[in-house]
Design an enzyme around this catalytic site. Structure first.
Site, short mmCIF file in Angstrom:
data_model
loop_
_atom_site.label_atom_id
_atom_site.label_comp_id
_atom_site.label_asym_id
_atom_site.label_seq_id
_atom_site.Cartn_x
_atom_site.Cartn_y
_atom_site.Cartn_z
N GLU A 166 39.61 38.76 26.92
CA GLU A 166 38.30 39.33 27.32
C GLU A 166 37.95 40.64 26.61
O GLU A 166 37.60 41.62 27.26
CB GLU A 166 38.27 39.50 28.84
CG GLU A 166 38.46 38.20 29.58
CD GLU A 166 38.62 38.36 31.09
OE1 GLU A 166 38.38 39.45 31.62
OE2 GLU A 166 38.98 37.36 31.75
N GLU A 271 41.10 28.08 31.86
CA GLU A 271 41.03 28.53 33.27
C GLU A 271 39.93 27.75 33.99
O GLU A 271 39.06 28.32 34.65
CB GLU A 271 40.74 30.04 33.34
CG GLU A 271 41.78 30.88 32.63
CD GLU A 271 41.57 32.38 32.77
OE1 GLU A 271 40.77 32.81 33.62
OE2 GLU A 271 42.22 33.12 32.01
O1 G3I Z 1 49.96 41.89 44.14
C1 G3I Z 1 49.08 42.49 45.09
C2 G3I Z 1 49.75 42.57 46.42
O2 G3I Z 1 50.85 43.43 46.31
C3 G3I Z 1 48.75 43.05 47.45
O3 G3I Z 1 49.34 43.04 48.70
C4 G3I Z 1 47.51 42.17 47.47
C5 G3I Z 1 46.45 42.67 48.45
O4 G3I Z 1 45.16 42.26 48.05
O5 G3I Z 1 46.95 42.18 46.18
C6 G3I Z 1 47.84 41.64 45.23
O6 G3I Z 1 47.21 41.66 43.99
C7 G3I Z 1 46.18 40.71 43.80
C8 G3I Z 1 46.59 39.78 42.68
O7 G3I Z 1 45.51 38.93 42.36
C9 G3I Z 1 47.80 38.92 43.04
O8 G3I Z 1 47.52 38.11 44.14
C10 G3I Z 1 44.93 41.49 43.44
O9 G3I Z 1 44.47 42.22 44.54
C11 G3I Z 1 43.86 40.53 42.97
O10 G3I Z 1 42.78 41.28 42.45
C12 G3I Z 1 44.41 39.64 41.88
O11 G3I Z 1 43.39 38.77 41.47
C13 G3I Z 1 43.64 38.07 40.28
C14 G3I Z 1 42.63 38.51 39.23
O12 G3I Z 1 42.82 37.76 38.04
C15 G3I Z 1 42.79 39.99 38.93
O13 G3I Z 1 42.15 40.40 37.85
C16 G3I Z 1 43.52 36.59 40.55
O14 G3I Z 1 44.58 36.18 41.41
C17 G3I Z 1 43.61 35.81 39.25
O15 G3I Z 1 43.30 34.47 39.48
C18 G3I Z 1 42.61 36.38 38.24
O16 G3I Z 1 42.73 35.69 37.03
C19 G3I Z 1 41.82 36.06 36.00
C20 G3I Z 1 42.51 35.83 34.70
O17 G3I Z 1 43.72 36.57 34.66
C21 G3I Z 1 41.63 36.22 33.51
N1 G3I Z 1 40.36 35.53 33.58
C22 G3I Z 1 39.63 35.64 34.83
C23 G3I Z 1 40.54 35.20 36.00
C24 G3I Z 1 39.79 35.26 37.28
O18 G3I Z 1 39.48 36.60 37.59
#
Ligand code: G3I
Length: 382
Positions: A166, A271
């Site tokens: 990105e 994705e």
């Molecule tokens: O690991 C922490 C955990 O410790 C905490 O308790 C919890 C509370 O909310 O959050 C956890 O982190 C989360 C993480 O996912 C793991 O579950 C984050 O808040 C959350 O923001 C994060 O979201 C991910 C996102 O990327 C972050 O940028 C999504 O799961 C994941 O599917 C998403 O994937 C991205 C690709 O990498 C790039 N392209 C877009 C795609 C969708 O956003």
């Protein structure tokens, strides 16, 4: 009528209960014992993003689905820089090691995601002890250490890396990330060089969303041509494909697939998901900074997906896979962004707390009707 409905509900609950007892046997079966990976064998890999609970077996039903239907995995979160190097020099490979071991044990093509991304990167990466931006040389050095430590750690095991994720906006301009602002546009070629030095045999990819947009398509083509002219290894382009029932158009998606194929690199759908929910914004994006307040009317299918929407989802997936099959000569992998609707990021994006249905397996890990259709489409394609 009501009694038949109750009976069907009771039967499906029994099925879920049986699945819980014997996960390997029933969840992932399409009803005829056929699998997605077999149906697309020789066309392209069938991939899926997996999380730590699935790798650990805590989410055993999801693990069964992965083993049965997929032959490629990508790390949904555990390989992002904030996870791997939360503090400078303190690498933590425990979850990522388990993810890779799971892939190796089950003979799955393992993709690493992602080395350089503005999001989920730790703050320390870009700042000095006083909280000011570091110099260009310092950021290059930190990027090099991160890439080479990580790629080196998984050398020979991770078969492909999303090296840069990105970096380009939908209009074709460079994203104003810290990497861009501090280093300049050559952060991209530097990242690819560093990755190549650490594992010359690993495939190296550029990955982005909204690749159907003309501005982004043209900028990515130019960027890849620039790398190729300089002799820098880039093996593939990942098109994320976070879709809705109507966005993007098949024509726009196809124009980008064709433009990228012409570069002579592999094209991957990396994705894939299809949201069925209303978008509170006019603009479709996977930019994680976008968010809107929850409203009931934005969450129309809180209890279940009506048949009409389910049928629309099936048709949309079929249109997309028919497109991918038309370009199977250069598409090497089609990966969905998650196993079941239950764990999809789309339930919380761009509105927190909705119930979306974007994936191939439902909340009970049972294949949706679309799975059988996709298997038929794969088998029918010669
Ligand atoms: O690991 C922490 C955990 O410790 C905490 O308790 C919890 C509370 O909310 O959050 C956890 O982190 C989360 C993480 O996912 C793991 O579950 C984050 O808040 C959350 O923001 C994060 O979201 C991910 C996102 O990327 C972050 O940028 C999504 O799961 C994941 O599917 C998403 O994937 C991205 C690709 O990498 C790039 N392209 C877009 C795609 C969708 O956003």
């Amino acid at each position: 009528m009501k009694q038949i409905g109750l009976l069907l509900k009771a039967l499906s609950l029994c099925l879920v209960a049986l699945c819980l007892l014997d996960a390997n046997h029933c969840v992932a079966n399409d009803g005829e014992g056929k699998t997605l990976k077999d149906a697309y064998n020789g066309k392209f890999l069938i991939g899926v993003a997996v999380n730590t609970r699935q790798v650990d077996g805590v989410d055993s039903l999801a693990q069964s689905v992965i083993k049965q239907h997929f032959n490629a995995i990508v790390a949904e979160n555990c390989m992002k820089s904030g996870m791997l190097q939360p503090k400078q020099g303190a690498f933590n490979f425990s979850d990522a090691d388990k993810f890779v071991a799971f892939g190796e044990a089950n003979n799955l093509f393992v993709t690493g995601h992602c080395l350089v991304w503005h999001s989920q990167a730790p703050r320390w990466f870009f700042t000095d002890k006083d909280g000011n931006d570091v110099s260009r040389d310092t950021l290059i050095a930190r990027m090099k250490t991160h890439i080479q430590t990580v790629v080196g750690h998984f050398k020979g095991k991770v078969k492909g890396w999303d090296v840069v994720n990105e970096a380009i906006e939908d209009d074709g301009s460079y994203r104003q990330s810290k990497f861009y602002k501090i280093i300049g546009e050559d952060f991209i070629e530097l990242a690819f060089r560093f990755a190549y030095e650490a594992d010359p045999d690993c495939e190296l990819y550029y990955n982005d969303y909204n690749m159907n947009k003309q501005g982004k398509r043209e900028a990515v083509v130019k960027m890849v041509q620039n790398l190729q002219k300089k002799g820098i290894k880039i093996d593939g382009i990942g098109m994320q494909a976070h879709c809705t029932l109507t966005y993007p158009t098949i024509a726009d998606e196809e124009a980008s697939i064709e433009a990228f194929c012409r570069l002579g690199v592999k094209v991957m759908i990396t994705e894939l998901d299809v949201s069925v929910l209303p978008n509170p914004f006019e603009y479709n994006t996977a930019d994680v900074n976008q968010s809107a307040e929850y409203k009931e009317k934005l969450n129309p299918y809180g209890k279940e997906l009506p048949d009409s929407a389910s049928q629309a989802l099936t048709n949309r997936y079929l249109d997309l896979y028919h497109l991918f099959l038309r370009h199977k000569g250069c598409i090497s992998r089609v990966a969905v962004w998650g196993v079941s609707d239950k764990g999809s990021w789309k339930n919380n994006f761009p509105v927190w707390g909705r119930t979306d249905y974007p994936l191939l397996f439902d909340r009970n890990y049972l294949p949706k009707p679309v799975v059988k259709k996709l298997i038929e489409a794969g088998e029918a394609s010669k």
